[in-house]
Enzyme design. Structure first.
Site, mmCIF file in Angstrom:
data_model
loop_
_atom_site.group_PDB
_atom_site.id
_atom_site.type_symbol
_atom_site.label_atom_id
_atom_site.label_comp_id
_atom_site.label_asym_id
_atom_site.label_seq_id
_atom_site.Cartn_x
_atom_site.Cartn_y
_atom_site.Cartn_z
ATOM 1 N N ASP A 22 -41.477 40.798 -27.133
ATOM 2 C CA ASP A 22 -42.436 40.899 -28.248
ATOM 3 C C ASP A 22 -43.440 39.751 -28.139
ATOM 4 O O ASP A 22 -44.646 39.944 -28.321
ATOM 5 C CB ASP A 22 -41.727 40.796 -29.611
ATOM 6 C CG ASP A 22 -41.331 42.160 -30.163
ATOM 7 O OD1 ASP A 22 -41.163 43.093 -29.353
ATOM 8 O OD2 ASP A 22 -41.179 42.287 -31.396
ATOM 9 N N LYS A 38 -29.303 30.298 -21.668
ATOM 10 C CA LYS A 38 -29.058 29.143 -22.532
ATOM 11 C C LYS A 38 -27.746 28.528 -22.030
ATOM 12 O O LYS A 38 -26.761 28.398 -22.771
ATOM 13 C CB LYS A 38 -28.967 29.631 -23.996
ATOM 14 C CG LYS A 38 -28.909 28.526 -25.029
ATOM 15 C CD LYS A 38 -30.220 27.805 -25.240
ATOM 16 C CE LYS A 38 -30.020 26.612 -26.160
ATOM 17 N NZ LYS A 38 -31.206 25.723 -26.212
HETATM 18 MN MN MN Z 1 -37.676 44.698 -29.902
#
Ligand code: MN
Ligand code: IPM
Length: 356
Positions: free
Chosen positions: A250, A190
Site C-alpha cells: 500500500d 524483522k
Molecule cells: Mn492490503
C-alpha cells in the site's frame, strides 16, 4: 489460443472495474485471434447475501477449471462496522488464496511518465522506479493458529507461523524474478525481534549460493518502510511475509501516484489470479466513477503470467499509457474539468486496442 477465464467481480466497485477489463480482454482476443470464454462466479459480501458463504464451493470449482481468474474486490462496510459478524467477506478472499495455493502475490510498482507529478513524492526520487514485491500470501499471521480470545474476552491473540517450505518456495520465486531483472533481491524481515523472521533470513541465506548472479540484501521492515519512499530506485525485487507485504505494498502505491493504478498477480499451485490492489471502495460503488486502470493492468499481467503472451500484455499497457497521456481518465486522475466515466475509459481502451 483458447482461454477460459473465471470472472469474480465481488463487491463495491469490483463489478464496474471488471466490466472494463472484460472489454479490453475481448478487444485483445479479437485482435490477436484468441478464443476467450468468461465464466462468472460469486464471492465476498455478494456471495454471503446469495448463499451465506463468501467463497462458495461452486466458485472454487469454477476457478480450478479455468486457465486464469480475474478478480475485482472484496469488502463491504456492513461487515466492517459489525465486529461480531460471524462471516465476513474478507474470509472469502483468504480462503480463496489458501485453497488455490496462491502463495505468492506479485505487486509491481512503477511510475507512469505522464503521472509523475501526481505523486506527493519528489520527481527526482521516484522517476524511473521499477520494483516488484513478492508478498507471501497463504501463511504468517493471517492464517496461524491459535487465534482468538480468552474466555473472559479480555485478551486476544494471533499467531505468526512459517515453515521452511513456505519460505523456500517464495524465496526461490524471488531469486528467479531477480535473475530476469536487475539481479538484486531484498529480504524484508524483522529478524532482530521475530523468530519467524530469523527463519526467513536463515532460509534465504542457505539458498543464496544457488543463485550466484543475484545480490542479496537483508533489511528490517521498519527501515524498508522509510527507504522505500526515500529511495525507491534502490530496490529491484523484494520478498517478504504476508502482513509486512500487505502494509508495504500500500505504501509503495503512493510512488506511482495512485492506488487506482496498481495491478497484482497471485501465483502458486493452482489457477493464477489477477486483481487490482485497491479494494472495494464502497463509497464509489455503482457511480461509474472508479478508476478501472488497475484492473485493466491486472488483465495485462494475466496475459504475461498466465499465458506468456507478452505482445498482448504490451498492447494493453500501451493503451493505458496513451489514455493517461491524452487525459482519458476518471475523475481521480483528471487535471482540469474534463473527466471520463469508468465505462467510457473502458470503451476508449478497447477501441484503442482494436485500432492500434
Ligand atoms: Mn492490503
Ligand atoms: C489486500 C487486502 C486484503 C489483505 C484484505 C482485504 C483481507 O488488503 O489484498 O492487500 O489484507 O490481504
Amino acid at each position: 489460443m483458447e482461454m477460459n477465464i473465471a470472472l469474480l467481480p465481488g463487491d463495491g466497485i469490483g463489478p464496474e472495474v471488471i466490466a472494463q477489463a472484460v472489454k479490453v480482454v475481448h478487444a485483445i482476443g479479437k485482435k490477436f485471434g484468441h478464443t476467450i470464454t468468461f465464466k462468472e462466479a460469486i464471492t465476498g459480501a455478494a456471495a454471503i447475501d446469495a448463499v451465506g458463504h463468501p467463497y462458495p464451493e461452486e466458485t472454487h470449482q469454477v476457478c480450478l477449471q479455468s486457465d486464469a481468474v480475474l478478480f475485482g474486490a472484496i469488502g463491504d462496510p456492513r461487515f466492517d462496522n459489525d465486529p461480531s459478524a460471524k462471516v465476513r467477506p474478507e474470509q472469502g478472499l483468504l480462503e480463496m488464496r489458501k485453497r488455490l495455493g496462491l502463495f505468492s502475490n506479485v505487486r509491481p510498482t512503477f511510475t507512469f511518465p505522464s503521472l509523475v507529478h501526481k505523486s506527493p513524492l519528489k520527481r527526482e526520487r521516484i522517476e524511473g522506479t521499477d520494483l516488484v514485491f513478492l508478498r507471501e500470501l497463504t501463511g504468517g499471521i493471517y492464517f496461524g493458529e491459535p487465534r482468538g480470545r480468552n474466555e473472559q474476552g479480555t485478551k486476544a491473540f494471533d499467531t505468526c507461523v512459517y515453515s521452511v517450505e513456505e519460505i523456500e518456495r517464495l524465496a526461490r520465486m524471488g531469486f528467479e524474478f531477480a535473475q530476469k531483472r536487475r539481479k538484486l533481491l531484498t529480504c524484508v524481515d524483522k529478524a532482530n525481534v521475530l523468530a519467524t523472521s530469523r527463519l526467513w533470513r536463515e532460509t534465504v541465506q542457505r539458498l543464496a549460493p544457488e543463485y550466484p548472479d543475484v545480490t542479496v540484501e537483508y533489511e528490517f521492515v521498519d527501515a524498508v518502510a522509510m527507504r522505500l519512499i526515500q529511495w525507491p530506485k534502490a530496490y529491484d525485487v523484494l520478498i517478504t511475509e504476508n502482513l509486512f507485504g500487505d502494509i508495504l505494498t500500500d505504501e509503495a502505491s503512493v510512488i506511482s501516484g495512485s492506488m487506482g493504478l496498481m495491478p497484482s498477480a497471485s501465483l502458486g499451485e493452482n489457477t493464477k489470479l489477477f486483481e487490482p490492489i485497491h479494494g472495494s471502495y464502497p463509497q464509489a460503488a455503482g457511480k461509474d466513477i472508479a478508476n478501472p486502470l488497475a484492473t485493466v493492468l491486472s488483465a495485462a499481467m494475466m496475459f504475461e503470467y498466465a499465458f506468456e503472451l507478452l505482445d498482448e500484455a504490451k498492447a494493453i499497457s500501451d493503451a493505458v499509457n496513451l489514455s493517461l497521456e491524452k487525459g482519458v481518465v476518471t475523475e481521480d486522475l483528471a487535471e482540469g474539468e474534463v473527466s471520463y466515466k469508468t465505462s467510457e475509459v473502458g470503451d476508449w481502451l478497447a477501441e484503442q486496442i482494436s485500432n492500434a
